[in-house]
Write a protein that holds these residues in place. Structure first.
Motif, short mmCIF file in Angstrom:
data_model
loop_
_atom_site.label_atom_id
_atom_site.label_comp_id
_atom_site.label_asym_id
_atom_site.label_seq_id
_atom_site.Cartn_x
_atom_site.Cartn_y
_atom_site.Cartn_z
N GLU A 5 38.88 26.56 21.31
CA GLU A 5 37.99 25.63 20.35
C GLU A 5 38.02 24.60 21.53
O GLU A 5 36.84 24.00 21.74
CB GLU A 5 37.70 25.53 18.81
N LEU A 6 39.01 24.09 21.92
CA LEU A 6 39.14 22.85 22.79
C LEU A 6 38.76 23.27 23.86
O LEU A 6 38.19 22.59 24.56
CB LEU A 6 40.88 22.25 22.30
N GLN A 7 39.50 24.43 24.27
CA GLN A 7 39.12 24.97 25.53
C GLN A 7 37.88 25.52 25.92
O GLN A 7 37.18 24.52 27.23
CB GLN A 7 40.59 26.06 26.21
N SER A 8 36.89 25.94 24.88
CA SER A 8 35.70 26.02 25.05
C SER A 8 34.59 24.87 24.61
O SER A 8 33.96 25.02 26.04
CB SER A 8 35.36 27.35 23.24
N VAL A 9 34.99 24.35 24.69
CA VAL A 9 34.55 22.45 24.27
C VAL A 9 35.28 22.26 25.98
O VAL A 9 33.96 21.23 25.88
CB VAL A 9 34.38 21.63 23.45
N ASN A 10 36.27 21.94 26.42
CA ASN A 10 36.25 21.51 27.24
C ASN A 10 35.64 21.94 28.70
O ASN A 10 35.09 21.24 29.54
CB ASN A 10 37.43 21.82 28.02
N GLU A 11 35.38 23.53 28.55
CA GLU A 11 35.06 23.66 29.61
C GLU A 11 33.04 23.18 29.14
O GLU A 11 32.74 22.72 30.28
CB GLU A 11 34.59 25.42 29.52
N GLU A 12 32.45 23.83 28.62
CA GLU A 12 31.27 22.77 28.66
C GLU A 12 31.13 21.77 29.12
O GLU A 12 30.46 21.53 29.16
CB GLU A 12 30.82 22.95 26.12
N LEU A 13 31.47 20.46 28.10
CA LEU A 13 31.84 19.39 28.91
C LEU A 13 31.93 18.97 30.79
O LEU A 13 31.51 19.17 30.81
CB LEU A 13 32.96 18.36 28.00
N ILE A 14 32.23 20.08 31.28
CA ILE A 14 32.53 20.26 32.62
C ILE A 14 31.43 21.09 32.85
O ILE A 14 30.75 20.55 34.34
CB ILE A 14 34.38 21.51 33.03
N THR A 15 31.09 21.66 32.45
CA THR A 15 29.37 22.41 32.82
C THR A 15 28.99 21.59 32.53
O THR A 15 27.95 20.82 33.89
CB THR A 15 28.94 23.56 31.59
N VAL A 16 28.21 20.66 31.40
CA VAL A 16 27.42 19.54 31.14
C VAL A 16 26.93 19.03 31.82
O VAL A 16 26.94 18.08 33.21
CB VAL A 16 27.44 19.18 29.94
N ASN A 17 28.97 18.20 32.76
CA ASN A 17 29.44 17.46 33.80
C ASN A 17 28.78 17.51 34.92
O ASN A 17 27.96 16.81 35.90
CB ASN A 17 30.89 17.13 33.29
N LEU A 20 25.08 17.34 35.23
CA LEU A 20 24.14 15.75 35.55
C LEU A 20 24.64 14.88 36.49
O LEU A 20 23.62 14.97 37.20
CB LEU A 20 25.36 14.52 34.06
N GLN A 21 25.86 16.00 37.57
CA GLN A 21 26.61 15.16 38.83
C GLN A 21 25.36 15.84 39.87
O GLN A 21 24.92 14.50 40.34
CB GLN A 21 27.74 15.86 39.35
N SER A 22 24.67 17.16 39.28
CA SER A 22 23.91 17.40 40.53
C SER A 22 21.99 17.13 40.13
O SER A 22 21.83 16.77 40.98
CB SER A 22 23.72 19.50 40.31
N LYS A 23 21.89 16.96 38.55
CA LYS A 23 20.98 15.64 38.50
C LYS A 23 20.80 14.06 39.18
O LYS A 23 19.96 14.14 39.57
CB LYS A 23 20.40 15.39 36.86
N ILE A 24 21.58 13.68 39.10
CA ILE A 24 21.98 12.51 39.97
C ILE A 24 22.08 12.72 41.20
O ILE A 24 21.49 11.08 41.78
CB ILE A 24 23.38 11.55 39.50
N GLU A 25 22.69 13.37 42.09
CA GLU A 25 22.50 13.62 42.93
C GLU A 25 21.05 13.94 43.15
O GLU A 25 20.24 13.61 44.82
CB GLU A 25 23.60 14.83 43.44
N GLN A 26 19.65 14.71 42.90
CA GLN A 26 18.52 15.68 43.02
C GLN A 26 17.78 14.20 43.31
O GLN A 26 17.06 13.76 43.75
CB GLN A 26 17.88 16.45 42.36
N LEU A 27 18.21 12.99 42.33
CA LEU A 27 17.22 11.63 41.89
C LEU A 27 17.55 11.32 42.76
O LEU A 27 16.95 10.35 43.23
CB LEU A 27 17.76 11.12 40.62
N SER A 28 19.16 10.89 43.38
CA SER A 28 19.11 10.28 44.89
C SER A 28 18.70 10.40 45.77
O SER A 28 18.96 9.97 46.72
CB SER A 28 20.99 9.92 45.13
N SER A 29 18.41 11.83 46.10
CA SER A 29 17.90 12.67 47.15
C SER A 29 16.48 12.15 46.75
O SER A 29 15.30 11.54 48.26
CB SER A 29 18.73 13.35 47.24
#
Length: 178
Positions: A5-17, A20-29
């Motif tokens: 479960e922790l590994q699954s939550v961690n993978e989900e957090l990595i995906t969400v992160n 979010l990083q992709s959205k930040i780059e799009q907004l910056s662009s």
């Protein structure tokens, strides 16, 4: 199972992160694109305003009957009036961009005049009725009264010098009058 479960939550957090990083780059662009667009809509407006001001100024200079010359800080001719070209039998091609004191085979190379002109911009000075008596090629001997003023243009543009010339002629009584 808790490890999974922790590994699954961690993978989900990595995906969400990552998302979010992709959205930040799009907004910056997009922000950079908007800034560039505004900087350009602004540059065009300023360039257009400067062009219109230059055309208006040249129209005014050409309307005046007395010969006028506009000089930059290095005393290079920026523009001249039609009456200047006609009075001294010179062309724009032989005048604009040239040092004023080198015009017409150095006919304007008058040390006292040059000193007065050189002091206008740095010292915010002007002069009135400076007398020039000179032989001008193809025109003959002329006596002129010169007036010069500092001209301030649009913000950010360098100040210029407006040099006006008035020919002094002899009246019937033998005295010189403007």
């Amino acid at each position: 199972t808790s490890k999974e479960e922790l590994q699954s939550v961690n993978e989900e957090l990595i995906t969400v992160n990552t998302e979010l990083q992709s959205k930040i780059e799009q907004l910056s662009s997009m922000q950079n694109d908007m800034k560039n667009l505004l900087d350009n809509i602004t540059e065009r407006i300023l360039a257009n305003a400067e062009r219109q001001a230059r055309e208006l100024a040249q129209g005014l200079v050409d309307t005046v009957r007395e010969p006028l010359v506009v000089l930059d800080a290095k005393l290079r001719v920026v523009s001249a009036s039609r009456s200047f070209y006609q009075s001294f039998k010179v062309s724009a091609q032989d005048t604009v961009g040239q040092l004023f004191h080198e015009l017409g085979d150095h006919q304007w190379d008058i040390p006292a005049l040059r000193e007065l002109l050189e002091n206008i911009l740095p010292r915010d000075q002007h002069f009135d009725e400076f007398v020039v008596q000179q032989e001008f090629p193809g025109v003959g001997r002329r006596k002129l009264l010169l007036n010069a003023r500092r001209m301030v243009g649009t913000p950010g543009s360098p100040p210029l010098i407006l040099l006006a010339m008035e020919e002094v002629m002899a009246d019937p009584g033998g005295e010189k009058t403007p």
